[in-house]
Design a protein around this motif. Sequence first.
Motif, PDB file in Angstrom:
ATOM      1  N   LYS A 310       0.823  -1.188   0.000  1.00  0.00           N
ATOM      2  CA  LYS A 310       0.000   0.000   0.000  1.00  0.00           C
ATOM      3  C   LYS A 310       0.868   1.253   0.000  1.00  0.00           C
ATOM      4  N   ASN A 311       0.342   2.344  -0.553  1.00  0.00           N
ATOM      5  CA  ASN A 311       1.052   3.606  -0.406  1.00  0.00           C
ATOM      6  C   ASN A 311       1.291   3.853   1.071  1.00  0.00           C
ATOM      7  N   GLY A 312       2.527   4.226   1.392  1.00  0.00           N
ATOM      8  CA  GLY A 312       2.844   4.526   2.773  1.00  0.00           C
ATOM      9  C   GLY A 312       3.339   3.332   3.568  1.00  0.00           C
ATOM     10  N   LYS A 313       3.186   2.131   3.028  1.00  0.00           N
ATOM     11  CA  LYS A 313       3.644   0.942   3.749  1.00  0.00           C
ATOM     12  C   LYS A 313       5.092   0.628   3.353  1.00  0.00           C
ATOM     13  N   VAL A 314       5.845   0.094   4.305  1.00  0.00           N
ATOM     14  CA  VAL A 314       7.246  -0.245   4.063  1.00  0.00           C
ATOM     15  C   VAL A 314       7.422  -1.757   4.142  1.00  0.00           C
ATOM     16  N   ALA A 315       8.092  -2.318   3.130  1.00  0.00           N
ATOM     17  CA  ALA A 315       8.415  -3.749   3.158  1.00  0.00           C
ATOM     18  C   ALA A 315       9.918  -3.911   3.344  1.00  0.00           C
ATOM     19  N   VAL A 316      10.306  -4.875   4.181  1.00  0.00           N
ATOM     20  CA  VAL A 316      11.710  -5.278   4.289  1.00  0.00           C
ATOM     21  C   VAL A 316      11.775  -6.698   3.744  1.00  0.00           C
ATOM     22  N   ILE A 317      12.587  -6.872   2.680  1.00  0.00           N
ATOM     23  CA  ILE A 317      12.612  -8.141   1.961  1.00  0.00           C
ATOM     24  C   ILE A 317      14.046  -8.661   1.994  1.00  0.00           C
TER      25      ILE A 317
ATOM     26  N   PHE B  17      10.445  -8.123  17.271  1.00  0.00           N
ATOM     27  CA  PHE B  17       9.273  -8.634  16.563  1.00  0.00           C
ATOM     28  C   PHE B  17       8.684  -7.632  15.586  1.00  0.00           C
ATOM     29  N   TRP B  18       9.487  -6.623  15.240  1.00  0.00           N
ATOM     30  CA  TRP B  18       9.025  -5.696  14.217  1.00  0.00           C
ATOM     31  C   TRP B  18       8.710  -6.473  12.947  1.00  0.00           C
ATOM     32  N   PRO B  19       7.673  -6.144  12.169  1.00  0.00           N
ATOM     33  CA  PRO B  19       6.768  -5.022  12.422  1.00  0.00           C
ATOM     34  C   PRO B  19       5.554  -5.407  13.248  1.00  0.00           C
ATOM     35  N   ASP B 327       3.316  -9.411   8.743  1.00  0.00           N
ATOM     36  CA  ASP B 327       2.607  -8.341   8.079  1.00  0.00           C
ATOM     37  C   ASP B 327       1.865  -7.512   9.104  1.00  0.00           C
ATOM     38  N   ASP B 328       2.111  -6.221   9.052  1.00  0.00           N
ATOM     39  CA  ASP B 328       1.449  -5.296   9.955  1.00  0.00           C
ATOM     40  C   ASP B 328       0.813  -4.191   9.116  1.00  0.00           C
ATOM     41  N   GLU B 329      -0.004  -3.374   9.758  1.00  0.00           N
ATOM     42  CA  GLU B 329      -0.680  -2.274   9.077  1.00  0.00           C
ATOM     43  C   GLU B 329       0.279  -1.468   8.187  1.00  0.00           C
TER      44      GLU B 329
END
Lengths: 359, 359
Positions: A310-317, B17-19, B327-329
């Motif tokens: 989503k816009n504004g969401k951050v993923a760490v991959i 435990f982020w996120p 997965d978090d908000e």
Amino acid sequence: MSNNFLVIMAGGAGTRFWPCSRSEFPKQFIDFFGVGRSLLQQTFDRFKSFIPVENIFIASNKQYRDLILEQLPELKPSQLLLEPARRNTAPCIAYAMNKIKSINPDANVVISPSDHLILKEDVFKQTILSGLNFSASHDSLLTMGIKPSRPETGYGYIQVEADSNEGDVYKVKTFTEKPNIELAKIFLDSGDFLWNSGMFIWSVKSIEKAFKSYEAELWAKFDVQGKYNTESEQEFIDSMYRTCKNLSIDYAIMEKASNVNVIAADFGWSDLGTWGSLYDLADNKDENQNATLKGQAIYHDAKGNVVSTKNGKVAVIQGVDDLIIVDDEKSLLICKREEEQHIRDWVSEVKDTFGENYI
Amino acid sequence: MSNNFLVIMAGGAGTRFWPCSRSEFPKQFIDFFGVGRSLLQQTFDRFKSFIPVENIFIASNKQYRDLILEQLPELKPSQLLLEPARRNTAPCIAYAMNKIKSINPDANVVISPSDHLILKEDVFKQTILSGLNFSASHDSLLTMGIKPSRPETGYGYIQVEADSNEGDVYKVKTFTEKPNIELAKIFLDSGDFLWNSGMFIWSVKSIEKAFKSYEAELWAKFDVQGKYNTESEQEFIDSMYRTCKNLSIDYAIMEKASNVNVIAADFGWSDLGTWGSLYDLADNKDENQNATLKGQAIYHDAKGNVVSTKNGKVAVIQGVDDLIIVDDEKSLLICKREEEQHIRDWVSEVKDTFGENYI
């Protein structure tokens, strides 16, 4: 008064982009690239510089009425053609043509999907205007063909009659199904094949004649005086639409008519039909070929992934390669890029296991 | 009036435990297992059958005040000890002990973390009651030690004096840091080592004596008459708390005092300190050893993954093995299970790149 009209077909409920696209909010209504406008809005924007807004109609399923009016506040409710059931493109086009005929029997009409990508807007405009000119002066059903750049197996092809062209307009020899890779290579090498974009231009008079030749019964259902652009239009459609057969315009008309032409166009087109196509198009890939389509991402020890959140969401991959990672409010999909043809099976499984409201 | 009191320490802001756990909503406030109660609420529930609710206090950072009162509406605001700054456990315990002393100088107090898992509730209750009895009749600082079941390198250990026990209560020989795997195996084999659970029981009199021996200055800061359980308590704490040194109770008192005892307990304990520990504990693994901790998931060609999303959300996971997927908000983490020690680095990176509000 302009004779140029536009019908944008926005009724699809595709599952190929699940969970990014869901039936209550399908692909055409999504701001796929996070640019601030949905694909439908981008389609509308693309045309409105040269087709009067009052001549633009949106054909879609009734369930999307409010969504369309919200996304396109320039339109009046009377510019929506609301289908009470899904019957593919032929009934939808018969409806739209009769409605436009009742407004302007001399109309020339562009039929456009609502969820494609066009990169070269100027070339696109010139191509469509030239197509409108052609259809104003020829009894022809004109389709937009795209000059192929690779042996794509995900598209249908249109074979032209070599040397039949007036400018960029060719006579059509045949429509073909999606080819296998060997055939796609032959198509590409021959130079006689174009991708079928699903975009059409014709006069109301020409398409009426074609319908009366090949699908007279279907046309007659819609060719009723005094119904269109009145308060009883929706009631009329609601009462008869379900009785129409499920039929595509290609199968009903285009593959049968003899007066079919095609413009060989090159306006940076993609039908955005697969994650693979989105991945190929992404121009923000990092040095490890990770493409972040929407949202933001940090990658470590990861390559070749396509990520949409989503816009504004951050993923760490970290530690994964060549995945499709799609995150939506209610669902999360993680799968191998090479397995995306199975997404529709998994969507069915989710529906069966967890219910309709995830789809 | 019962002499038994409880202080639950709920001030942590862990990033491991982020996120799933974020600083504005850390682990103890989360319904980690989707059972309808947060870890803090579960801790409270666990004690309230044998410690009067009015004798239960929650020590935490000021920022979590509203969250605590919302999650534990049984408590009055005066039962919260709100720290204006993070100073580790010694100042927090000195504060709590002085507050409780002003209510009941004969109190016996359990100090408990807020974010641990206890599987055997009955054994737990018996162990704590037996510890409260012991501390009521002994001038002792009692800790809860856990009988180790594996050579765990993620915990500190407590070495007991062999054959020193009265029942399950042993004298403590030493506290040790987290061992490497070779040492952990030796600890396990020796039979003299217990895991340090961070849970304590003592009388106010005994802990006061210990503070006065080893951290008299810190104790004196809090040993002020007329401040506690009055309207000026928070103002007093706010004005002096930042002047306290940052100090753990282990380092300040437990490792120095000579009257330290330990109960060798076995109540199905985990500090829930790593995704690995959660994965090991999960009792709902599928036949491919995928553990869905929260939310729902469908797996294809995937094994050994641990997945936590939101209640009601559905994940489709294909073609990946041994991943942590959280997965978090506002954030999505995908990484190899064996790389979870790097999560705190990535959290720092997210903070530096995208700002505080993701952490």
